[in-house]
Write a protein that holds these residues in place. Structure first.
Motif, PDB file in Angstrom:
ATOM      1  N   UNK A 146       0.723  -1.135   0.037  1.00 48.49           N
ATOM      2  CA  UNK A 146      -0.025  -0.291  -0.004  1.00 48.49           C
ATOM      3  C   UNK A 146       0.874   1.121  -0.022  1.00 48.49           C
ATOM      4  N   UNK A 147       2.282   1.049  -0.054  1.00 46.71           N
ATOM      5  CA  UNK A 147       3.064   2.364   0.087  1.00 46.71           C
ATOM      6  C   UNK A 147       3.515   2.611  -1.415  1.00 46.71           C
ATOM      7  N   UNK A 148       3.737   3.923  -1.666  1.00 48.77           N
ATOM      8  CA  UNK A 148       4.084   4.423  -2.814  1.00 48.77           C
ATOM      9  C   UNK A 148       5.714   3.884  -3.011  1.00 48.77           C
ATOM     10  N   UNK A 149       6.220   3.964  -4.420  1.00 49.70           N
ATOM     11  CA  UNK A 149       7.497   3.482  -4.722  1.00 49.70           C
ATOM     12  C   UNK A 149       8.539   4.547  -4.021  1.00 49.70           C
ATOM     13  N   UNK A 150       8.088   5.711  -3.777  1.00 49.55           N
ATOM     14  CA  UNK A 150       9.209   6.655  -2.869  1.00 49.55           C
ATOM     15  C   UNK A 150       9.277   6.319  -1.609  1.00 49.55           C
ATOM     16  N   UNK A 151       8.122   5.754  -1.139  1.00 49.82           N
ATOM     17  CA  UNK A 151       8.014   5.230   0.698  1.00 49.82           C
ATOM     18  C   UNK A 151       8.871   3.881   0.726  1.00 49.82           C
ATOM     19  N   UNK A 152       8.547   3.226  -0.274  1.00 51.81           N
ATOM     20  CA  UNK A 152       9.379   1.890  -0.207  1.00 51.81           C
ATOM     21  C   UNK A 152      11.052   2.208  -0.276  1.00 51.81           C
TER      22      UNK A 152
END
Ligand SMILES: Nc1ncnc2c1ncn2[C@@H]1O[C@H](COP(=O)(O)OP(=O)(O)O)[C@@H](O)[C@H]1O
Ligand SMILES: [Mg+2]
Length: 254
Positions: A146-152
Motif C-alpha cells: 500500500x506504500x508508494x515507490x518513494x516510501x518503499x
C-alpha cells in the motif's frame, strides 16, 4: 586524502566477444555521492552488478575499506555492507513495514519459556529509525504493497543505514517516481551520505546528478571518460564527455 571506501582498479568485463568494460578505475570515499553517467550500453549497469556481486569481472582489482574484495553473490555483498536499491524489489509487499525492517533479524521475548516476536520493541525501533531519518510513513503496520515507490525506497534506505550499511548502489532509482517523490528521494540520498555512507547513483537525468552528487563519473564505451567534482563542471561539459565531443574532463582521479 583519506582511504577510499571503494576502489575500482582496471576493471574489465567481457561478454563473449563484447568488451563491456575495458579497464575502469575510480574510487568513492565515505559519505560521498557519485553520479555515474553514460549513454545506453556504456557499461554502467555492468559495473554496478560487479560491485554488488551479481557479475564476476573478467579482470581487475576491487578494494573495499582498503582490503581486496570480490563479492561472489549479492548476499555476500550485502553482508559486507554493500546494497543495491531497486524500485521495490527487495521489500516483501505482503507484510508490513516493521516486518520488512526486521526481516531475518526479529526481536523475540519469552512467554512461558516460548520465544515470541516482540512486536512492540520492533515497532519502537523502526519508529525511531524512521523519525531520526526524517522519513514519515503513515502506518508502520501497513503492508508495503500500500506504500508508494518513494516510501518503499525510503524504507529500504533507512533499513540499510540502521543495520550498518556502508555503500549503496542505485541504478536509475527514480525512473518510475513523480517530481515530489524524486525530490524527497534526492534529499534522502544526501541524508544517507551525511551519515558516512557512500552512494553511487546511475541516472540519465543530468539535473538529478547535479542536484545530488559530489562527483560525476562518466563511462563511455567501457572506460572512464570523465571524473570531476560536480562543482567544477557543467551539464554541457558532462554531455560532451558522454558523447565523446570533448575529450576527458578528468582531473580529480588522484
Ligand atoms: N548479459 C549480457 N550479455 C551480453 N552483452 C551484454 C550483457 N549485458 C550487457 N551487455 C552489453 O554490454 C554493454 C554494456 O551494457 P550495460 O552495462 O547494460 O550498459 P549501461 O547500463 O550503461 O546501459 C552493452 O554493449 C551491452 O549490450
Ligand atoms: Mg543500465
Amino acid at each position: 586524502m583519506t582511504e577510499a571506501l571503494l576502489d575500482l582498479q582496471d576493471i574489465r568485463k567481457n561478454y563473449g566477444a563484447i568488451e563491456a568494460l575495458k579497464g575502469v578505475t575510480f574510487s568513492i570515499g565515505m559519505g560521498e555521492v557519485v553520479a555515474l553517467l553514460g549513454d545506453n550500453g556504456a557499461g554502467k549497469s555492468t559495473l554496478v552488478k560487479i560491485i554488488s556481486g551479481g557479475l564476476e569481472p573478467t579482470s581487475g582489482r576491487i578494494l573495499f575499506e582498503g582490503k581486496p574484495f570480490l563479492a561472489r553473490s549479492p548476499a555476500e555483498a550485502k553482508a559486507a555492507g554493500i546494497e543495491t536499491v531497486y524500485q521495490d524489489l527487495s521489500l516483501c509487499t505482503n507484510v508490513d513495514v516493521v516486518a520488512n525492517f526486521f526481516m531475518g533479524r526479529e526481536i523475540t521475548r519469552k512467554v512461558l519459556g516460548i520465544p515470541v516476536l516482540d512486536e512492540r520493541a520492533m515497532e519502537r525501533e523502526v519508529a525511531k529509525a524512521l523519525a531520526d531519518a526524517g522519513t514519515r510513513i503513515p502506518s508502520l503496520r501497513a503492508n508495503v504493497e500500500h506504500l508508494s515507490g518513494g516510501q518503499r525506497q525510503a524504507i529500504e534506505l533507512n533499513r540499510f543505514v540502521h543495520w550498518g550499511g556502508k555503500l549503496v548502489l542505485l541504478d536509475e532509482p527514480f525512473a518510475a517516481l513523480g517530481v515530489e517523490q524524486t525530490r524527497r528521494g534526492l534529499d534522502m540520498i544526501r541524508q544517507v551520505a551525511a551519515q558516512g555512507i557512500g552512494v553511487i547513483i546511475i541516472t540519465h537525468i543530468m539535473q538529478q546528478a547535479f542536484q545530488v552528487a559530489d562527483r560525476i563519473v562518466v563511462i563511455r564505451q567501457g572506460v572512464v571518460a570523465g571524473d570531476v567534482p560536480t562543482s567544477k563542471t557543467s551539464p554541457d561539459a558532462v554531455i560532451g564527455m558522454i558523447t565523446g565531443e570533448t575529450l576527458a574532463g578528468t582531473g580529480s582521479a588522484g
